[in-house]
Structure formats: C-alpha cells, structure tokens
Design an enzyme around this catalytic site. Structure first.
Site, PDB file in Angstrom:
ATOM      1  N   LYS A   1      50.118  36.518  19.697  1.00  0.00           N
ATOM      2  CA  LYS A   1      49.063  36.865  20.660  1.00  0.00           C
ATOM      3  C   LYS A   1      49.015  38.379  20.756  1.00  0.00           C
ATOM      4  O   LYS A   1      50.027  39.055  20.564  1.00  0.00           O
ATOM      5  CB  LYS A   1      49.396  36.273  22.039  1.00  0.00           C
TER       6      LYS A   1
ATOM      7  N   LEU B   1      31.831  23.316  34.542  1.00  0.00           N
ATOM      8  CA  LEU B   1      30.813  22.879  33.569  1.00  0.00           C
ATOM      9  C   LEU B   1      30.385  24.066  32.717  1.00  0.00           C
ATOM     10  O   LEU B   1      29.204  24.385  32.604  1.00  0.00           O
ATOM     11  CB  LEU B   1      29.602  22.281  34.308  1.00  0.00           C
TER      12      LEU B   1
ATOM     13  N   ASP C   1      39.578  36.200  22.947  1.00  0.00           N
ATOM     14  CA  ASP C   1      40.258  35.546  24.062  1.00  0.00           C
ATOM     15  C   ASP C   1      39.613  36.149  25.313  1.00  0.00           C
ATOM     16  O   ASP C   1      38.578  36.818  25.214  1.00  0.00           O
ATOM     17  CB  ASP C   1      41.773  35.828  24.008  1.00  0.00           C
TER      18      ASP C   1
ATOM     19  N   ARG D   1      43.548  39.319  24.072  1.00  0.00           N
ATOM     20  CA  ARG D   1      43.002  39.537  25.408  1.00  0.00           C
ATOM     21  C   ARG D   1      42.749  41.000  25.641  1.00  0.00           C
ATOM     22  O   ARG D   1      43.512  41.830  25.135  1.00  0.00           O
ATOM     23  CB  ARG D   1      44.021  39.110  26.462  1.00  0.00           C
TER      24      ARG D   1
ATOM     25  N   LYS E   1      31.254  26.187  28.893  1.00  0.00           N
ATOM     26  CA  LYS E   1      31.001  25.852  27.485  1.00  0.00           C
ATOM     27  C   LYS E   1      31.644  24.512  27.101  1.00  0.00           C
ATOM     28  O   LYS E   1      31.040  23.707  26.414  1.00  0.00           O
ATOM     29  CB  LYS E   1      31.533  26.966  26.571  1.00  0.00           C
TER      30      LYS E   1
ATOM     31  N   ALA F   1      41.325  22.923  30.254  1.00  0.00           N
ATOM     32  CA  ALA F   1      41.777  24.226  30.752  1.00  0.00           C
ATOM     33  C   ALA F   1      43.147  24.593  30.191  1.00  0.00           C
ATOM     34  O   ALA F   1      44.030  23.732  30.075  1.00  0.00           O
ATOM     35  CB  ALA F   1      41.814  24.224  32.273  1.00  0.00           C
ATOM     36  N   ASN F   2      43.310  25.858  29.843  1.00  0.00           N
ATOM     37  CA  ASN F   2      44.604  26.355  29.384  1.00  0.00           C
ATOM     38  C   ASN F   2      45.531  26.560  30.568  1.00  0.00           C
ATOM     39  O   ASN F   2      45.079  26.947  31.646  1.00  0.00           O
ATOM     40  CB  ASN F   2      44.419  27.703  28.664  1.00  0.00           C
TER      41      ASN F   2
HETATM   42  P1  NAD Z   1      33.683  28.966  30.530  1.00  0.00           P
HETATM   43  O1  NAD Z   1      33.971  30.287  31.117  1.00  0.00           O
HETATM   44  O2  NAD Z   1      32.493  28.794  29.637  1.00  0.00           O
HETATM   45  O3  NAD Z   1      33.514  27.873  31.695  1.00  0.00           O
HETATM   46  C1  NAD Z   1      34.320  27.804  32.837  1.00  0.00           C
HETATM   47  C2  NAD Z   1      33.466  27.165  33.925  1.00  0.00           C
HETATM   48  O4  NAD Z   1      34.301  26.875  35.036  1.00  0.00           O
HETATM   49  C3  NAD Z   1      32.343  28.068  34.426  1.00  0.00           C
HETATM   50  O5  NAD Z   1      31.117  27.356  34.450  1.00  0.00           O
HETATM   51  C4  NAD Z   1      32.799  28.444  35.846  1.00  0.00           C
HETATM   52  O6  NAD Z   1      31.705  28.628  36.728  1.00  0.00           O
HETATM   53  C5  NAD Z   1      33.623  27.237  36.225  1.00  0.00           C
HETATM   54  N1  NAD Z   1      34.646  27.485  37.244  1.00  0.00           N
HETATM   55  C6  NAD Z   1      35.501  28.519  37.352  1.00  0.00           C
HETATM   56  N2  NAD Z   1      36.314  28.348  38.406  1.00  0.00           N
HETATM   57  C7  NAD Z   1      35.979  27.149  38.956  1.00  0.00           C
HETATM   58  C8  NAD Z   1      36.440  26.412  40.077  1.00  0.00           C
HETATM   59  N3  NAD Z   1      37.450  26.857  40.847  1.00  0.00           N
HETATM   60  N4  NAD Z   1      35.853  25.228  40.367  1.00  0.00           N
HETATM   61  C9  NAD Z   1      34.843  24.773  39.600  1.00  0.00           C
HETATM   62  N5  NAD Z   1      34.346  25.437  38.545  1.00  0.00           N
HETATM   63  C10 NAD Z   1      34.903  26.614  38.228  1.00  0.00           C
HETATM   64  O7  NAD Z   1      35.019  28.535  29.779  1.00  0.00           O
HETATM   65  P2  NAD Z   1      35.184  27.441  28.631  1.00  0.00           P
HETATM   66  O8  NAD Z   1      35.109  28.084  27.295  1.00  0.00           O
HETATM   67  O9  NAD Z   1      34.326  26.262  28.948  1.00  0.00           O
HETATM   68  O10 NAD Z   1      36.716  27.047  28.829  1.00  0.00           O
HETATM   69  C11 NAD Z   1      37.117  26.227  29.914  1.00  0.00           C
HETATM   70  C12 NAD Z   1      38.636  26.120  29.903  1.00  0.00           C
HETATM   71  O11 NAD Z   1      39.067  25.542  28.671  1.00  0.00           O
HETATM   72  C13 NAD Z   1      39.364  27.463  30.018  1.00  0.00           C
HETATM   73  O12 NAD Z   1      40.564  27.278  30.728  1.00  0.00           O
HETATM   74  C14 NAD Z   1      39.674  27.804  28.564  1.00  0.00           C
HETATM   75  O13 NAD Z   1      40.809  28.651  28.472  1.00  0.00           O
HETATM   76  C15 NAD Z   1      39.978  26.420  28.011  1.00  0.00           C
HETATM   77  N6  NAD Z   1      39.785  26.339  26.563  1.00  0.00           N
HETATM   78  C16 NAD Z   1      38.586  26.646  25.997  1.00  0.00           C
HETATM   79  C17 NAD Z   1      38.427  26.554  24.621  1.00  0.00           C
HETATM   80  C18 NAD Z   1      37.101  26.864  23.965  1.00  0.00           C
HETATM   81  O14 NAD Z   1      36.936  26.529  22.779  1.00  0.00           O
HETATM   82  N7  NAD Z   1      36.138  27.450  24.655  1.00  0.00           N
HETATM   83  C19 NAD Z   1      39.508  26.150  23.812  1.00  0.00           C
HETATM   84  C20 NAD Z   1      40.728  25.824  24.419  1.00  0.00           C
HETATM   85  C21 NAD Z   1      40.845  25.927  25.802  1.00  0.00           C
END
Ligand code: NAD
Length: 381
Positions: A92, A193, A127, A56, A195, A277-278
């Site tokens: 980490k 919505l 991260d 991070r 990634k 979500a983490n």
């Molecule tokens: P991202 O940043 O691409 O997407 C997050 C989305 O959530 C965004 O579109 C944002 O506008 C929306 N958002 C934020 N706050 C919100 C709220 N209060 N209400 C509604 N929408 C909201 O992130 P990501 O990569 O899609 O990851 C999503 C979650 O999954 C995170 O918690 C991340 O830590 C976890 N995660 C991701 C991965 C990965 O491979 N990308 C792996 C493990 C865990």
C-alpha cells in the site's frame, strides 16, 4: 524546499510502530522537494507475487498516522490477495498531502518514478483521495499502475465486479442460513447507495427481494426508488441511524468502515452481515462478538475482492469475462470460510485469516521472495 521548512510532520519515538515496520518486507520513504512529494510505500509480503495495493492521499496529522495507515493497509492486502488467488502480495502507498489542494501532474509523475525504481516489486492505483486521472500521470513514468481507464488499457471502474461479488457472497450466506442461495424471500438492509451499494441494491430488487436502504445523499435513494418501479422487489428508505436496528435478515454495509462497533453491534437484529465496505469491524474482536451473538459475518476482504480481481487482471491483459468468472469464486471461498469457522468453532474473521496464512505458508515451502520482474534479462535458467 520551502514546503519542507513549513512541514508540521512529527516523528515520535514509537517502538510499537517500529516493530510493525519490521513485520514488513520493505518500507520506502519517498521525498521529492521539486514536486513536494512526500509518500510512504509499504510492502508487506511478496510470497505470492509482487505487492499490489492502492495509493491513498490524505493530509495526515502526524507522520506516524501516515506510516500506521500504510503498514496496516498493506498487511490487509496480503490477506486479500491470498484469498482472491491473484498471484500478488500485499502493499500500500500513502501520499501525505491535501487531495483538494496539493495535487499536480508533476507530483504524480514523481511518485511514478519511485514506483518504477522498485523494479516491479510494487503495483498501485487509486484509493481514497486519488483518482484514475492522477494515475494517468504516474503511468507516464512506470507501467506498474493498475485501475486506469479502459482507453488507457485498464479495466476502468471496479465497482461492477465488486457489486457482483457481494451478490455471490450474499448467495453463499443465504445457503448457510436458509439452505438455499435464493435472493428472494430474504430481507436486506443496505447501508450506502454509492458506486457499489447502488448496484447491489438494484440486483437484489431485480431478483424480487424486499430491501431497506439508507444513504446520506437522498438523490441516490430517489434514483433507486425509480429503478424499483420496474423491479420485482420493493424498496423502503430508513433514516441513516435506524439502518442498524432494522428488522431484516441481512445487513449489507456498503458505505464507510468501522460500522460494526460496540455501539452498533447491540442494535443489530439481523442473522448476517455481508457487504462491500472495507474494514467494517472497528476491531477484530467485533468479529468474535458477532459470532457470540450468532450473527454470521462475511469477512469484508473476501466478499469485496471482486474489484481486486479486476485490477489484478489488467496485468494479464484485461478481460471482462475472465474477471466475472473469477469473481464468482467469492461464493465458494466464502462457503469455505463459513465451514472452517463452524468446524473449528472460531469466528469467520479468524477462519479467513487462518485460511490465508495457510495459503502463504504453503507457497513459502515452494519459493521464497518473489523476484520475477527483478531477474536480470540474461538469466534464462
Ligand atoms: P462511494 O463513495 O461511491 O459510496 C459510498 C456511499 O455511502 C455514498 O453514496 C455515501 O453517501 C454513502 N454513505 C456514507 N456514509 C454513510 C452513512 N453513514 N449512512 C449511509 N450512507 C452513507 O463508495 P463505493 O465505491 O460504493 O464503496 C463503498 C464501500 O465499499 C467502501 O467502504 C469501499 O472502500 C468499499 N469497496 C469498494 C470497492 C469498489 O470497487 N468501489 C471495492 C472494494 C471495497
């Protein structure tokens, strides 16, 4: 040196944090005045393999905050690696700095040198606050970097296996709730919505499910509505705050952490919570509270370990098919956690933690510290 004189870092005499440091195998403080690098690497446990965990970058208010983050997150990685069976331990790193202002290629190369100095005990990658580009710089100093673009030999964006894993987790959840893993016929409330969440919602729609969604960015909702025109299922958007009280079968949090808390938990009308979500639970006791309310909870570090499978796979020579095959294991791992929780009448959070602790203690009986990459090359026993 000037940056250091200006530093506002405070070190408190906090014995609680010292105790938590001692739960870790190794905590490394990194400082390079020539590049302004100030970082902490926490290696929690290498019983299962060298430590793996993202890095991070954040402008922490105090040094303790940075240390706390590194310690907490590296311990969580130990459990996640155990659950996903990737032969890695938990670690980490945090870089103290403003990701918008303080990044330079030199800073990440300097960080790469510190990683290299650990002789293979710690692997890292992106991260919050760091990008693949940052780690392309770091990878010029060390090969112990994961999650880099495909053209650099990495697996690229890990959101695809993560979202696939969430779908397998939802199927396992449906199996427990309804006796069938079918996605169709069950309603979902997807928060976020981005990634991962977009791909999850799209898969649900393609399978014919009715999906409620919320996102702070209306463009993401519009893009999903466009996809829904040719999908079997239907999509309806709801206001961000209304997603918790939505009448649906499963809440699928795919945005920020801490969304299951004292305030939101009372609003939930769902039968299960299963999303990417983490750190979804603000505190572990919210896992107990969900269990008391009869809401089945898919522990976050199990249902979202698809992304970890991908980055860990880079070390074997990345192979997409192998990643997807291993990601399917989320279905069985989650079923096992649900069954353990039912059998022992404990929350799914406790069941998952106990399962991981058992995996680590079983391995400890076979070996102690993992030292593969630290063995001298002439040691051929
Ligand atoms: P991202 O940043 O691409 O997407 C997050 C989305 O959530 C965004 O579109 C944002 O506008 C929306 N958002 C934020 N706050 C919100 C709220 N209060 N209400 C509604 N929408 C909201 O992130 P990501 O990569 O899609 O990851 C999503 C979650 O999954 C995170 O918690 C991340 O830590 C976890 N995660 C991701 C991965 C990965 O491979 N990308 C792996 C493990 C865990």
């Amino acid at each position: 040196m000037e940056r250091f004189k200006e530093s506002t870092i405070q070190i408190n005499n906090d014995f609680e944090i010292m105790d938590r440091m001692l739960e870790h195998e190794q905590v490394i403080f990194c400082s390079d005045p020539s590049t302004g690098l100030r970082a902490i690497i926490a290696i929690h446990d290498t019983t299962l393999g060298p430590a793996l965990g993202g890095c991070r970058m954040k402008l922490y208010e105090t040094f303790d905050d940075a240390l706390d983050d590194a310690l907490r997150l590296s311990k969580a990685m130990t459990y996640k690696c155990a659950a996903s069976n990737v032969d890695f331990g938990g670690g980490k790193a945090v870089i103290i700095g403003d990701p918008m202002k303080d990044k330079t290629p030199e800073l990440f190369r300097s960080f790469g040198q510190f990683i290299e100095s650990l002789g293979g005990r710690f692997y890292t990658g992106t991260d919050m606050g760091t990008t693949m580009d940052d780690f392309i710089h770091a990878s010029r100093e060390t090969s112990n970097i994961v999650g880099i673009p495909e053209e650099y030999g990495g697996g690229g964006d890990s959101s695809y296996p993560t979202s696939m894993g969430v779908i397998y987790g939802i199927k396992a959840t449906n199996k427990i709730l309804f006796g069938t893993e079918d996605i169709r016929g069950v309603t979902y409330a997807v928060q976020g919505l981005g990634k991962v969440g977009f791909k999850v919602a799209e898969s649900l729609l393609n399978e014919g499910a009715d999906v409620y969604v919320s996102d702070l960015d209306s463009n993401n909702i519009l893009a999903l509505q466009e996809k829904a025109k040719t999908a079997l299922g239907s999509v309806k958007s709801v206001e961000s705050n209304d997603i918790y009280s939505q009448e649906a079968d499963i809440f699928v949090p795919c945005a920020a952490g801490g969304v299951i808390n004292d305030e939101t938990i009372q609003q939930l009308k769902v039968k299960a919570v299963a999303g990417s979500a983490n750190n979804q639970l603000q505190a572990d006791e919210h896992g107990d509270k969900l269990a008391e309310l009869g809401i089945l909870y898919a522990p976050d570090y199990i249902i979202n370990f698809g992304g970890l499978i991908q980055v860990a796979d880079e070390l074997y020579g990345f192979n997409k098919n192998r990643v997807l095959r291993k990601t399917k294991e989320i279905y069985h791992t989650l079923l096992k956690v649900y069954q353990l929780a039912e059998l022992n009448q404990i929350s799914t959070v406790k069941a998952a933690n106990q399962m991981c602790e058992q995996i680590i203690s079983d391995r400890q009986k076979r070996n102690s510290f993992y030292t593969r990459s630290m063995k001298p090359k002439w040691d051929i026993r």
